[in-house]
Enzyme design. Structure first.
Site, PDB file in Angstrom:
ATOM      1  N   ASN A  67       0.796  -1.241   0.000  1.00  0.00           N
ATOM      2  CA  ASN A  67       0.000   0.000   0.000  1.00  0.00           C
ATOM      3  C   ASN A  67       0.823   1.283   0.000  1.00  0.00           C
ATOM      4  O   ASN A  67       0.452   2.253  -0.645  1.00  0.00           O
ATOM      5  CB  ASN A  67      -1.019  -0.007   1.140  1.00  0.00           C
ATOM      6  CG  ASN A  67      -0.448  -0.393   2.480  1.00  0.00           C
ATOM      7  OD1 ASN A  67       0.527  -1.141   2.552  1.00  0.00           O
ATOM      8  ND2 ASN A  67      -1.043   0.092   3.531  1.00  0.00           N
ATOM      9  N   GLU A 122       3.118  -4.890  12.580  1.00  0.00           N
ATOM     10  CA  GLU A 122       2.304  -3.705  12.324  1.00  0.00           C
ATOM     11  C   GLU A 122       1.169  -4.188  11.430  1.00  0.00           C
ATOM     12  O   GLU A 122       1.353  -4.389  10.236  1.00  0.00           O
ATOM     13  CB  GLU A 122       3.162  -2.626  11.664  1.00  0.00           C
ATOM     14  CG  GLU A 122       2.662  -1.240  11.906  1.00  0.00           C
ATOM     15  CD  GLU A 122       1.666  -0.827  10.865  1.00  0.00           C
ATOM     16  OE1 GLU A 122       0.470  -1.183  11.034  1.00  0.00           O
ATOM     17  OE2 GLU A 122       2.059  -0.179   9.892  1.00  0.00           O
ATOM     18  N   GLU A 151       7.185   1.361  15.737  1.00  0.00           N
ATOM     19  CA  GLU A 151       8.015   1.905  14.681  1.00  0.00           C
ATOM     20  C   GLU A 151       8.026   3.420  14.846  1.00  0.00           C
ATOM     21  O   GLU A 151       7.248   3.968  15.597  1.00  0.00           O
ATOM     22  CB  GLU A 151       7.443   1.527  13.314  1.00  0.00           C
ATOM     23  CG  GLU A 151       7.328   0.008  13.197  1.00  0.00           C
ATOM     24  CD  GLU A 151       7.329  -0.453  11.775  1.00  0.00           C
ATOM     25  OE1 GLU A 151       8.420  -0.578  11.215  1.00  0.00           O
ATOM     26  OE2 GLU A 151       6.247  -0.668  11.233  1.00  0.00           O
ATOM     27  N   CYS A 182      -3.223   1.285   6.958  1.00  0.00           N
ATOM     28  CA  CYS A 182      -3.519   0.494   8.174  1.00  0.00           C
ATOM     29  C   CYS A 182      -4.180   1.352   9.227  1.00  0.00           C
ATOM     30  O   CYS A 182      -5.035   0.882   9.975  1.00  0.00           O
ATOM     31  CB  CYS A 182      -2.235  -0.118   8.706  1.00  0.00           C
ATOM     32  SG  CYS A 182      -0.858   1.033   8.746  1.00  0.00           S
TER      33      CYS A 182
HETATM   34  P1  NAI Z   1      -0.303  -9.927   3.267  1.00  0.00           P
HETATM   35  O1  NAI Z   1      -0.212  -9.885   4.749  1.00  0.00           O
HETATM   36  O2  NAI Z   1      -0.495 -11.249   2.602  1.00  0.00           O
HETATM   37  O3  NAI Z   1       1.028  -9.295   2.611  1.00  0.00           O
HETATM   38  C1  NAI Z   1       1.958  -8.488   3.280  1.00  0.00           C
HETATM   39  C2  NAI Z   1       3.367  -8.980   2.983  1.00  0.00           C
HETATM   40  O4  NAI Z   1       3.542 -10.275   3.556  1.00  0.00           O
HETATM   41  C3  NAI Z   1       3.707  -9.149   1.500  1.00  0.00           C
HETATM   42  O5  NAI Z   1       5.056  -8.784   1.290  1.00  0.00           O
HETATM   43  C4  NAI Z   1       3.542 -10.645   1.279  1.00  0.00           C
HETATM   44  O6  NAI Z   1       4.292 -11.127   0.203  1.00  0.00           O
HETATM   45  C5  NAI Z   1       4.059 -11.191   2.599  1.00  0.00           C
HETATM   46  N1  NAI Z   1       3.595 -12.539   2.951  1.00  0.00           N
HETATM   47  C6  NAI Z   1       2.413 -13.129   2.635  1.00  0.00           C
HETATM   48  N2  NAI Z   1       2.354 -14.376   3.144  1.00  0.00           N
HETATM   49  C7  NAI Z   1       3.514 -14.569   3.813  1.00  0.00           C
HETATM   50  C8  NAI Z   1       4.042 -15.654   4.572  1.00  0.00           C
HETATM   51  N3  NAI Z   1       3.360 -16.785   4.745  1.00  0.00           N
HETATM   52  N4  NAI Z   1       5.244 -15.508   5.136  1.00  0.00           N
HETATM   53  C9  NAI Z   1       5.948 -14.381   4.995  1.00  0.00           C
HETATM   54  N5  NAI Z   1       5.496 -13.311   4.281  1.00  0.00           N
HETATM   55  C10 NAI Z   1       4.302 -13.411   3.702  1.00  0.00           C
HETATM   56  O7  NAI Z   1      -1.426  -8.918   2.855  1.00  0.00           O
HETATM   57  P2  NAI Z   1      -2.440  -9.033   1.619  1.00  0.00           P
HETATM   58  O8  NAI Z   1      -2.948 -10.443   1.471  1.00  0.00           O
HETATM   59  O9  NAI Z   1      -1.793  -8.445   0.452  1.00  0.00           O
HETATM   60  O10 NAI Z   1      -3.650  -8.120   2.144  1.00  0.00           O
HETATM   61  C11 NAI Z   1      -4.688  -8.704   2.911  1.00  0.00           C
HETATM   62  C12 NAI Z   1      -5.221  -7.739   3.938  1.00  0.00           C
HETATM   63  O11 NAI Z   1      -4.200  -7.381   4.850  1.00  0.00           O
HETATM   64  C13 NAI Z   1      -5.723  -6.428   3.390  1.00  0.00           C
HETATM   65  O12 NAI Z   1      -7.009  -6.546   2.911  1.00  0.00           O
HETATM   66  C14 NAI Z   1      -5.621  -5.543   4.619  1.00  0.00           C
HETATM   67  O13 NAI Z   1      -6.766  -5.736   5.414  1.00  0.00           O
HETATM   68  C15 NAI Z   1      -4.414  -6.071   5.340  1.00  0.00           C
HETATM   69  N6  NAI Z   1      -3.211  -5.269   5.052  1.00  0.00           N
HETATM   70  C16 NAI Z   1      -2.716  -4.446   6.008  1.00  0.00           C
HETATM   71  C17 NAI Z   1      -1.641  -3.648   5.731  1.00  0.00           C
HETATM   72  C18 NAI Z   1      -1.074  -2.713   6.734  1.00  0.00           C
HETATM   73  O14 NAI Z   1      -0.502  -1.695   6.355  1.00  0.00           O
HETATM   74  N7  NAI Z   1      -1.148  -3.012   8.023  1.00  0.00           N
HETATM   75  C19 NAI Z   1      -1.014  -3.627   4.425  1.00  0.00           C
HETATM   76  C20 NAI Z   1      -1.563  -4.573   3.490  1.00  0.00           C
HETATM   77  C21 NAI Z   1      -2.624  -5.348   3.811  1.00  0.00           C
END
Ligand code: NAI
Ligand code: MG
Length: 473
Positions: A150, A248, A454, A282
């Site tokens: 994001n 986070e 952070e 977030c």
């Molecule tokens: P995600 O949590 O899957 O992705 C975030 C990062 O984690 C990416 O770099 C991804 O490649 C990595 N990742 C995914 N699975 C992993 C694993 N098993 N081990 C290590 N790294 C891994 O987030 P996603 O699926 O893209 O978004 C889903 C929801 O998460 C969104 O709808 C939102 O609600 C939330 N989100 C929150 C964020 C924040 O800033 N706190 C940012 C993005 C998503």
């Protein structure tokens, strides 16, 4: 030919050992985006080994020189802001002005931590004569940094700057949907003189490259930003490996408006709070708690202010197809739950936006706090308004959430503002404003929004471990 993006390991561009690439998608039209190296365990090993080899030298690097490099990187980010914004816009489709703003904050992280390379300092403990006891802060070594899609460069900078300032080396695994600026950042770090191996970027898919990085025995701490479920998965591995973790995660942050507030300003800020980056933040303020006496009037003001956000102009798309589908599924949930959309709740029907992941900014009014749209993180430009009667009600509703990242309170009564700020379970509270870009402010979650902090001097505490030395003389 599509742009191919490779790892940055040991101060140079490295192709994936498997030769395979992940095809990213352009969120503004659904077409092909960049091709991202699909890292496997061999690549993770190369990146972590390179970092581990650089770790000792970086720890022993004179601190003033380390600080100067961080400052040089801040300047390089600013000097290259337009080119970085090109990449960020290509990956995310966000409005250029937003990308430039985020990149400026990315530079500010390196600038801020550049001057703090000797913090936190150790202590002398005066215990008894004949003993000299002191503490040192030592780096962990290799930090694995996993970031979401994001706010890509900014989120990488937020973790890398304090980690490097505290003499750690980093391996960043950016999201596969927006990886380009993290690689560009590492390249700039190398260009300004960071020793090879101190700043690595390993590309690939979460369950492959990301998971391997967390499991690698030479990774001594992980900083993760992303979803709660992946945070939990990583948490299990970190528990087995006995390594510290900063999480986070998401939020459903409450924005509380009392009837004595400056409503005009509060309405504008409420829209900034939920619609910035198309709600993919977030800390977005997605639960608007409004005192009942002004609820309908205030919601009307918020809806009017929401009309200034136009998809494809100053409101970008959802960045991934999965996110686009998730937001639409919440529109469907809202229909099933009988919520009233004061605006939005649907897709723009503009020919020019066809194929892109655009949704209309959305406000549902008079929502019950227990509704799914009031409890679950939508991660799109979707606001729910919730009426409340008393201060106690507002606090109870705000805290009736699994999350606790940030909150805001709007009132001219300073005592009330401070009471509410005391009682809200969240890591950052704003009074008569929404959010802060200031890199000095410690940031992080209560409850499912995560742990560790952070930003600010506080972040440095999470990138070092204390050693106590006892000397008899
Ligand atoms: P995600 O949590 O899957 O992705 C975030 C990062 O984690 C990416 O770099 C991804 O490649 C990595 N990742 C995914 N699975 C992993 C694993 N098993 N081990 C290590 N790294 C891994 O987030 P996603 O699926 O893209 O978004 C889903 C929801 O998460 C969104 O709808 C939102 O609600 C939330 N989100 C929150 C964020 C924040 O800033 N706190 C940012 C993005 C998503
Ligand atoms: Mg993308």
């Amino acid at each position: 030919m599509a742009t191919r993006v490779n790892h940055w390991i040991g101060g140079r561009s490295v192709e994936p050992s498997s030769g395979s690439y992940h095809q990213d998608v352009n969120p503004t039209n659904g077409g092909a985006g960049a091709e991202i190296a699909r890292g496997n365990s061999e690549d993770v090993n190369a990146a972590v080994e390179s970092a581990a080899q650089a770790a000792r030298g970086w720890h022993r690097f004179p601190s003033a020189k380390r600080g100067r490099l961080l400052g040089d990187l801040a300047r390089a980010i600013r000097a290259n802001a337009e080119a970085l914004a090109d990449l960020e816009v290509e990956d995310t489709g966000k409005p250029r002005a937003e990308a430039l703003g985020e990149i400026e904050v990315g530079a500010a992280y390196f600038e801020f931590y550049a001057g703090l390379v000797n913090l936190p300092i150790g202590d002398n403990l005066d215990i008894e004569p004949g003993q000299h006891v002191y503490t040192r802060r030592e780096p962990y070594g290799v930090i694995g940094i996993i970031t979401p899609w994001n706010v890509p460069l900014n989120q990488a900078a937020r973790a890398c700057a304090p980690a490097l300032a505290a003499a750690n080396v980093v391996v960043v695994k950016p999201a596969e949907d927006s990886s380009q600026t993290s690689v560009a950042l590492a390249r700039l770090a190398t260009e300004v003189g960071f020793p090879d191996g101190t700043f690595n970027v390993l590309l690939g898919l979460g369950p492959e490259a990301g998971a391997e990085l967390v499991r690698h025995p030479s990774v001594r701490k992980v900083a993760f930003t992303g979803s709660v479920s992946v945070g939990q998965t990583i948490g299990h591995v970190a528990a087995e490996r006995v390594i510290p973790l900063t999480l986070e995660l998401g939020g459903k942050s409450a924005n509380i408006v009392f009837d004595d507030a400056d409503l005009e300003f509060a309405a504008k800020e409420a829209v900034r709070g939920f619609a910035t980056n198309a709600g993919q933040v977030c800390s977005a303020g997605t639960r608007l708690l409004v005192q009942r006496s002004i609820h309908d009037q205030f919601v009307k003001m918020v809806v009017d202010a929401t009309r200034t956000r136009r998809p494809g102009e100053n409101l970008g798309p959802l960045i991934t197809r999965a996110q686009y589908e998730q937001v639409q599924s919440y529109f469907e949930v809202a229909r099933q739950e009988g919520l009233t959309a004061e605006i939005g709740g649907d897709l723009p029907n503009d020919e020019a936006l066809q194929g892109g992941f655009f949704v209309n900014p959305t406000v549902y009014s008079n929502v019950d706090n227990s509704a799914r749209l009031a409890q679950e993180e939508v991660f799109g430009p979707v606001l729910v308004t919730i009426p409340f009667d008393t201060e106690e009600d507002a606090i109870r509703l705000a805290n009736s959430s699994d999350y606790g990242l940030v909150a805001a309170v709007w009132t001219k009564d300073i005592s009330r503002a401070l009471r509410v700020a005391d009682d809200i379970e969240a890591g950052q509270i704003f009074v008569n404003t929404w959010s802060t870009g200031a890199v000095q402010t410690p940031f992080g979650g209560y409850k499912h929004s995560g742990y560790g902090r952070e930003k600010g001097i506080e972040a440095l505490n999470h990138y070092g471990q204390v050693k106590c030395v006892v000397v008899k003389y």
